[in-house]
Design an enzyme around this catalytic site. Structure first.
Site: not given
Lengths: 491, 491
Positions: A204-205, A228, A265
């Site tokens: 995620g962020s 990640e 991503c």
């Protein structure tokens, strides 16, 4: 989707704790069968689950159907790895009375599961990074029960998805509680701090991930946090490649940057091209042909608008294609936006232009000479990928570029595109920070290693050793015996 | 020993940064030669260095001479491992147009060095956990320059020890700056927070280690902190073993607990024996025969007195042997102290009796029945080792004991003693917290893995690949090709 109550939360965690020794005690073959059962169930229930994922994410059906297959393949890959056995890292040093500086006992080492782990999935891959995504598959393969924090962007899919997985595991003979789900922000923090949880997998962020990583590190007994958290994925085009096939590269770049509405991503966030290569026209054409597509959800849209407006208003960029004022302004539907700058301006902007903008956006950066190109390759902290387009191994800047990029990259790509992460033995999906643990990967067989720790056994009678370490090698796995890799039994 | 000045500090760090790419680019064979040069230099200069270590630590000459050999052997072991090549974890998946869910590119993965790392040695092993101890040897083997934080307990040894190592490396052709030293508490904190440092290896106290671990985790870009921070190393004697050879076990226990004045991280801190086994007399006899020996330094003595007084005054223990009021009260010289309690009292004391007391102290704990024995085995958070003395694999509680201990232990020992950590492929020196990273070891070949991270290469032309991943396998190393371990070339 309501928050999990404290009573429900306790039940899920207690079940995971109860399941841990049972799952850890299963043989690799038994565990492989559990994983294959999940793979089968995912394909079997795809028709029921995909519409729920569409409702949550607005992603197209064919993409989600392919993602289910990818998720199933991932379980099969870990099943294959379990059966092959190298993942146990079995090492045996027989007793040696002649060892320096002192006689050595019999020492045998292998990896064992950590215990229950927490998994936080991502909204952009409802299946492959969801309830039964790579983190869950690798944790189960390692022998660790999983408590999934349900993603708020997947209100329809999460519980039915978890039910399919749990039922498949139950039917295949797994203990109850091997996969559980909790919902709610408070439970997210509780989970990361829970003494019953031994590791966290998160996709995620950077902001959200770092906050949880900090909680994990501050525990009385800290645990590994595998986050990640985003990536810029720069792409570098050598002068020779730009000359030979600039237009093809520009078209493929637009396709990669806008794939899935740019919500990968591994989206190429920057394209470095020689000044004067004149690719704007191709980018404009290609971007114009990209159909508008919806973003995943309103939270993503708000982030997209905020970042896009900030970037488009930056004094050191110019607009190449798209309409920053309109894209996603009134609805989730977005069309791509491409801005351009040059290396000097990029350097002068500090980190302002080096920020991930999640959605169909990318920045074209012109470099004047090889020195600027190589300087640009050193601008990055950590990326999941970096890509070089060159004309063969003798293309002058290619080797130096790859060398410069290695320090900041998890995967180096030649004449390709970073989107599309193959699930295989050699894959590495990680890299220097903001990946929170650069020693490990979240995709590929070696993702297993994140949820295992070594134990050494000294002078144990053979019957008291785990099967993996017994003289007869009953599991038939590769082991290092006295320094040499072998599948042979001992004695 | 004065603190390193800011100018000196910068020079050491800059030199490490400059050395990093040069060291990383050396072939494994070249790096193995560097390690062997260090091993040779240590043996060669032992006569000069050992007296300095004696002055710092008061440890006896034969012990320190043996430690030099152990340290040299450790460098040779990593050199062997470098040449064998498995440490690179080379994995090659050839392109596969038939792969599900999508055609797969050529993917090749290997491990690469992290960059400069910081090493904090321990006072109890001036050589083996000092300037050129296991952390330094494994980091250099991995290709990472090392900045050592000089231990305040080694004012005489540190700089000459570092000079021997640096000169050996220089003479063998290593770049300048591959091993540097800084002194001073402020520099310790600076080092852990320095953006030029990519990992930390630490051996020492839980309090000191945790404080630095927290700094490492709070950095803008956190780095791995490998702390080996203490252990209780419980030993469990089954009823059958106590009956068969109780006195032998008691004597060996006293020898292990008092070895090196009890200043080993693997000292057996607790001995669990059946109630009524009547081993006190043997412990008293054996402890009485142990010559008084000096502690390492005044700081250790102060800690010893504080912990010993607290434990001896605890209402739930009784004195078995030694004099808590006298041991080390007036000088560094200490004689052993043994206290006793039972499982019920141990449980009732919470964690008060489960604390490491660094020095020749150990606690004998009587259990009444198997249920208590197995409960006792679950009292521990994390230990480097746990030991079981039993009578063969059919000794009833043995299997259950080992099973119960596995969750909290790095190494499980049968009918032996935890002191003495063999340096070999299979060794594991670590375990659950307070080891700060339970996935890795600080001793043994796999300690290398701490200072390496994976990189994947996608579709690179063969000449642009690192040697380890090229088709011809020029290094001749074991690689996993399409899932199968092999040393064969490709094609």
């Amino acid at each position: 989707m309501t928050d999990t109550t404290p009573e429900q939360y306790e039940a899920v965690l207690d079940a995971a704790v109860a399941a841990a020794p049972v799952l850890a005690a299963t043989t690799p073959t038994t565990r492989a069968a559990l994983l294959r059962a999940v793979a089968g169930a995912l394909e079997e229930h795809a028709d029921a689950l995909v519409p729920l994922a569409v409702a949550d994410s607005h992603l197209p059906v064919p993409r989600l159907r392919g993602e289910v297959t990818r998720t199933a393949v991932q379980f099969e890959m870990f099943a294959d790895a379990l059966e092959e056995g190298s993942w146990l890292e079995a090492i045996i040093d027989l007793a040696d009375a002649q060892a320096r500086p002192a006689p050595r006992p019999d020492l045998r080492r292998m990896l064992v599961p950590l215990g229950p782990v927490a998994v936080f999935g991502a909204s952009n891959f409802p299946f492959a990074f969801g309830v039964a995504g790579g983190d869950t598959a690798s944790a189960l393969a390692a022998g660790c029960p999983v408590v999934v924090k349900g993603h708020p962007g997947q209100p329809s899919l999460t519980d039915p998805y978890a039910a399919v997985v749990a039922e498949a595991l139950r039917a295949a003979g797994a203990p109850e509680g091997v996969v559980g789900v909790v919902h709610g922000d408070d439970n997210a923090r509780r989970l990361v701090q829970d003494p019953r949880i031994h590791a966290v997998g998160f996709t995620g962020s950077t902001a959200g991930g770092r906050a949880l990583a900090d909680l994990a590190a501050a525990r009385p007994r800290p645990i590994p946090f595998y986050g990640e958290l985003g990536s810029l994925n720069p792409v570098f085009v050598t002068p020779a490649a730009a000359t030979a096939r600039g237009e093809d590269i520009a078209r493929a770049y637009v396709a990669s940057a806008t794939l899935g509405a740019g919500q990968f991503c591994t989206k190429p966030g920057l394209l470095f091209v020689p000044a004067g290569s004149g690719l704007d026209k191709t980018v404009v054409e290609a971007a114009g042909a990209v159909a508008a597509a919806p973003l995943l959800n309103e939270r993503i849209r708000v982030g997209w608008r905020r970042e896009l407006e900030r970037l488009a208003a930056h004094p050191r960029v110019r607009l190449v294609a798209g309409s920053p004022a309109d894209s996603g302004a009134d609805s989730l539907e977005v069309s791509p936006v491409f801005l351009a700058t040059d290396v000097a301006d990029l350097e002068a902007s500090g980190s302002q232009l080096l920020a991930e903008c999640f959605g169909p956006f990318s920045l074209i950066v012109e470099y004047r000479d090889e020195a600027e190109l190589l300087r640009a390759a050193r601008l990055f902290d950590g990326n999941l990928t970096a890509t070089v387009h060159g004309e063969g191994p003798d293309d002058q800047p290619a080797a130096a570029l790859l060398d410069a990029l290695r320090d900041s990259s998890g995967r180096l790509i030649w004449n390709g595109w970073p989107t599309g992460v193959a699930v295989s033995w050699a894959q590495h999906h990680g890299g220097p920070y903001p990946s929170t643990n650069s020693l490990h990967t979240s995709v590929g067989v070696t993702a297993l290693r994140r949820f295992l720790r070594p134990v050494a056994y000294q002078d144990l009678p053979d019957p008291l050793l785990p099967e993996a370490l017994r003289n007869t090698n009953p599991l038939g796995i590769p082991r290092r015996v006295n320094g040499r890799l072998t599948t042979e039994p001992i004695g």
